[in-house]
Write a protein that holds these residues in place. Structure first.
Motif, PDB file in Angstrom:
ATOM      1  N   ARG A  78      -5.900   6.976  30.233  1.00 20.75           N
ATOM      2  CA  ARG A  78      -5.137   7.862  31.130  1.00 20.75           C
ATOM      3  C   ARG A  78      -5.970   8.279  32.330  1.00 20.75           C
ATOM      4  NH1 ARG A  78      -4.195  10.279  26.116  1.00 20.75           N
ATOM      5  NH2 ARG A  78      -2.341   9.388  25.142  1.00 20.75           N
ATOM      6  N   ALA A  79      -7.253   8.558  32.099  1.00 18.57           N
ATOM      7  CA  ALA A  79      -8.147   8.962  33.190  1.00 18.57           C
ATOM      8  C   ALA A  79      -8.308   7.830  34.209  1.00 18.57           C
ATOM      9  CB  ALA A  79      -9.504   9.382  32.642  1.00 18.57           C
ATOM     10  N   MET A  80      -8.463   6.594  33.727  1.00 13.20           N
ATOM     11  CA  MET A  80      -8.591   5.457  34.645  1.00 13.20           C
ATOM     12  C   MET A  80      -7.306   5.266  35.436  1.00 13.20           C
ATOM     13  SD  MET A  80     -10.775   2.619  32.490  1.00 13.20           S
ATOM     14  CE  MET A  80      -9.782   2.681  30.997  1.00 13.20           C
ATOM     15  N   ALA A  81      -6.177   5.389  34.753  1.00 11.54           N
ATOM     16  CA  ALA A  81      -4.883   5.229  35.429  1.00 11.54           C
ATOM     17  C   ALA A  81      -4.688   6.321  36.475  1.00 11.54           C
ATOM     18  CB  ALA A  81      -3.754   5.261  34.403  1.00 11.54           C
ATOM     19  N   GLU A  82      -5.082   7.540  36.138  1.00 14.89           N
ATOM     20  CA  GLU A  82      -4.950   8.647  37.087  1.00 14.89           C
ATOM     21  C   GLU A  82      -5.839   8.417  38.300  1.00 14.89           C
ATOM     22  OE1 GLU A  82      -5.828  13.437  37.367  1.00 14.89           O
ATOM     23  OE2 GLU A  82      -5.542  12.546  35.399  1.00 14.89           O
ATOM     24  N   ARG A  83      -7.044   7.955  38.062  1.00 14.92           N
ATOM     25  CA  ARG A  83      -7.976   7.688  39.161  1.00 14.92           C
ATOM     26  C   ARG A  83      -7.412   6.646  40.120  1.00 14.92           C
ATOM     27  NH1 ARG A  83     -13.127   4.191  39.536  1.00 14.92           N
ATOM     28  NH2 ARG A  83     -14.022   4.989  41.454  1.00 14.92           N
ATOM     29  N   ALA A  84      -6.708   5.662  39.558  1.00 16.66           N
ATOM     30  CA  ALA A  84      -6.116   4.613  40.386  1.00 16.66           C
ATOM     31  C   ALA A  84      -4.781   5.034  40.985  1.00 16.66           C
ATOM     32  CB  ALA A  84      -5.927   3.340  39.557  1.00 16.66           C
ATOM     33  N   GLY A  85      -4.301   6.215  40.613  1.00 18.89           N
ATOM     34  CA  GLY A  85      -3.008   6.667  41.116  1.00 18.89           C
ATOM     35  C   GLY A  85      -1.857   5.845  40.557  1.00 18.89           C
ATOM     36  N   ALA A  86      -2.032   5.337  39.353  1.00 20.22           N
ATOM     37  CA  ALA A  86      -1.051   4.432  38.753  1.00 20.22           C
ATOM     38  C   ALA A  86       0.130   5.185  38.166  1.00 20.22           C
ATOM     39  CB  ALA A  86      -1.717   3.609  37.653  1.00 20.22           C
ATOM     40  N   THR A  87       1.261   4.517  38.163  1.00 17.94           N
ATOM     41  CA  THR A  87       2.416   4.978  37.404  1.00 17.94           C
ATOM     42  C   THR A  87       2.118   4.605  35.961  1.00 17.94           C
ATOM     43  OG1 THR A  87       3.896   4.597  39.260  1.00 17.94           O
ATOM     44  CG2 THR A  87       4.899   4.691  37.068  1.00 17.94           C
ATOM     45  N   VAL A  88       2.198   5.573  35.064  1.00 14.29           N
ATOM     46  CA  VAL A  88       1.750   5.361  33.689  1.00 14.29           C
ATOM     47  C   VAL A  88       2.926   5.303  32.729  1.00 14.29           C
ATOM     48  CG1 VAL A  88       0.332   6.295  31.812  1.00 14.29           C
ATOM     49  CG2 VAL A  88      -0.420   6.531  34.188  1.00 14.29           C
ATOM     50  N   ALA A  89       2.863   4.326  31.854  1.00 12.40           N
ATOM     51  CA  ALA A  89       3.776   4.239  30.721  1.00 12.40           C
ATOM     52  C   ALA A  89       2.893   4.213  29.473  1.00 12.40           C
ATOM     53  CB  ALA A  89       4.624   2.986  30.796  1.00 12.40           C
ATOM     54  N   GLU A  90       3.430   4.630  28.362  1.00  9.29           N
ATOM     55  CA  GLU A  90       2.644   4.660  27.134  1.00  9.29           C
ATOM     56  C   GLU A  90       3.480   4.094  26.004  1.00  9.29           C
ATOM     57  OE1 GLU A  90       0.142   7.926  24.531  1.00  9.29           O
ATOM     58  OE2 GLU A  90       0.368   8.184  26.696  1.00  9.29           O
ATOM     59  N   ALA A  91       2.835   3.342  25.136  1.00  6.96           N
ATOM     60  CA  ALA A  91       3.523   2.760  23.989  1.00  6.96           C
ATOM     61  C   ALA A  91       2.562   2.702  22.815  1.00  6.96           C
ATOM     62  CB  ALA A  91       4.012   1.360  24.320  1.00  6.96           C
ATOM     63  N   ALA A 104       7.131  -3.695  25.543  1.00  5.26           N
ATOM     64  CA  ALA A 104       6.660  -2.602  26.400  1.00  5.26           C
ATOM     65  C   ALA A 104       6.031  -3.141  27.682  1.00  5.26           C
ATOM     66  CB  ALA A 104       5.654  -1.741  25.639  1.00  5.26           C
ATOM     67  N   VAL A 105       5.328  -4.257  27.561  1.00 11.09           N
ATOM     68  CA  VAL A 105       4.713  -4.880  28.739  1.00 11.09           C
ATOM     69  C   VAL A 105       5.798  -5.370  29.694  1.00 11.09           C
ATOM     70  CG1 VAL A 105       3.216  -6.755  29.545  1.00 11.09           C
ATOM     71  CG2 VAL A 105       2.640  -5.512  27.440  1.00 11.09           C
ATOM     72  N   VAL A 106       6.812  -6.026  29.160  1.00 14.30           N
ATOM     73  CA  VAL A 106       7.917  -6.526  29.987  1.00 14.30           C
ATOM     74  C   VAL A 106       8.626  -5.368  30.667  1.00 14.30           C
ATOM     75  CG1 VAL A 106      10.189  -7.644  29.889  1.00 14.30           C
ATOM     76  CG2 VAL A 106       8.232  -8.669  28.710  1.00 14.30           C
ATOM     77  N   ASP A 107       8.867  -4.293  29.937  1.00  9.07           N
ATOM     78  CA  ASP A 107       9.522  -3.134  30.529  1.00  9.07           C
ATOM     79  C   ASP A 107       8.728  -2.577  31.705  1.00  9.07           C
ATOM     80  OD1 ASP A 107      11.572  -3.345  28.677  1.00  9.07           O
ATOM     81  OD2 ASP A 107      10.839  -1.719  27.404  1.00  9.07           O
ATOM     82  N   LEU A 108       7.405  -2.502  31.562  1.00 14.36           N
ATOM     83  CA  LEU A 108       6.573  -1.996  32.647  1.00 14.36           C
ATOM     84  C   LEU A 108       6.579  -2.933  33.846  1.00 14.36           C
ATOM     85  CD1 LEU A 108       4.747   0.322  33.553  1.00 14.36           C
ATOM     86  CD2 LEU A 108       2.814  -0.988  32.649  1.00 14.36           C
ATOM     87  N   ILE A 109       6.563  -4.229  33.582  1.00 16.33           N
ATOM     88  CA  ILE A 109       6.612  -5.195  34.686  1.00 16.33           C
ATOM     89  C   ILE A 109       7.938  -5.084  35.419  1.00 16.33           C
ATOM     90  CG2 ILE A 109       6.707  -7.667  35.244  1.00 16.33           C
ATOM     91  CD1 ILE A 109       4.657  -8.063  32.929  1.00 16.33           C
ATOM     92  N   LYS A 110       9.010  -4.938  34.671  1.00 20.35           N
ATOM     93  CA  LYS A 110      10.330  -4.768  35.312  1.00 20.35           C
ATOM     94  C   LYS A 110      10.348  -3.500  36.171  1.00 20.35           C
ATOM     95  CE  LYS A 110      13.214  -7.184  31.958  1.00 20.35           C
ATOM     96  NZ  LYS A 110      14.221  -7.026  30.881  1.00 20.35           N
TER      97      LYS A 110
END
Length: 115
Positions: A78-91, A104-110
């Motif tokens: 989560r910290a790395m994703a936040e640093r990158a300003g990423a939209t985060v999904a969790e599964a 879950a990967v396909v959903d995030l790619i979509k």
């Protein structure tokens, strides 16, 4: 060096005496003029090169937190994703979430491709 591996050893070679010796990557590359050498050279350049404008600072990114990952703790993800300003999904899923939870990967790619 028979029977032991060093940090630079990776390719086994059995001699006629039955002992195994290891050929280090530098030796392999010095004697190889194939695409392996070219790929290793490019990888070395990429690892030693300077990044002047990291894409993650200017382009949208997405991150899938693998909640059951025991290699990279979810709080670190989560910290790395936040640093990158990423939209985060969790599964729920392991470190290899693309294998354990391809849905879950396909959903995030979509999500990433549709905005």
């Amino acid at each position: 060096m028979a029977g032991k591996r060093s940090a630079t050893s990776s390719f086994a070679d059995s001699s006629s005496s039955g002992c195994t010796s290891y050929v280090g990557i530098p030796v392999l590359l010095r004697n190889d003029s194939s695409p392996v050498r070219e790929a290793a050279s490019r990888a070395s350049e990429a690892l030693n090169g300077a990044v002047s404008d990291p894409s993650w600072q200017t382009r949208p990114s997405w991150y899938l937190v693998a909640a059951d990952d025991r290699m990279i703790p979810p709080p670190a993800q989560r910290a790395m994703a936040e640093r990158a300003g990423a939209t985060v999904a969790e599964a729920p899923g392991s470190h290899s979430i693309y294998v354990s939870r391809p849905d879950a990967v396909v959903d995030l790619i979509k999500q990433a491709t549709t905005g």
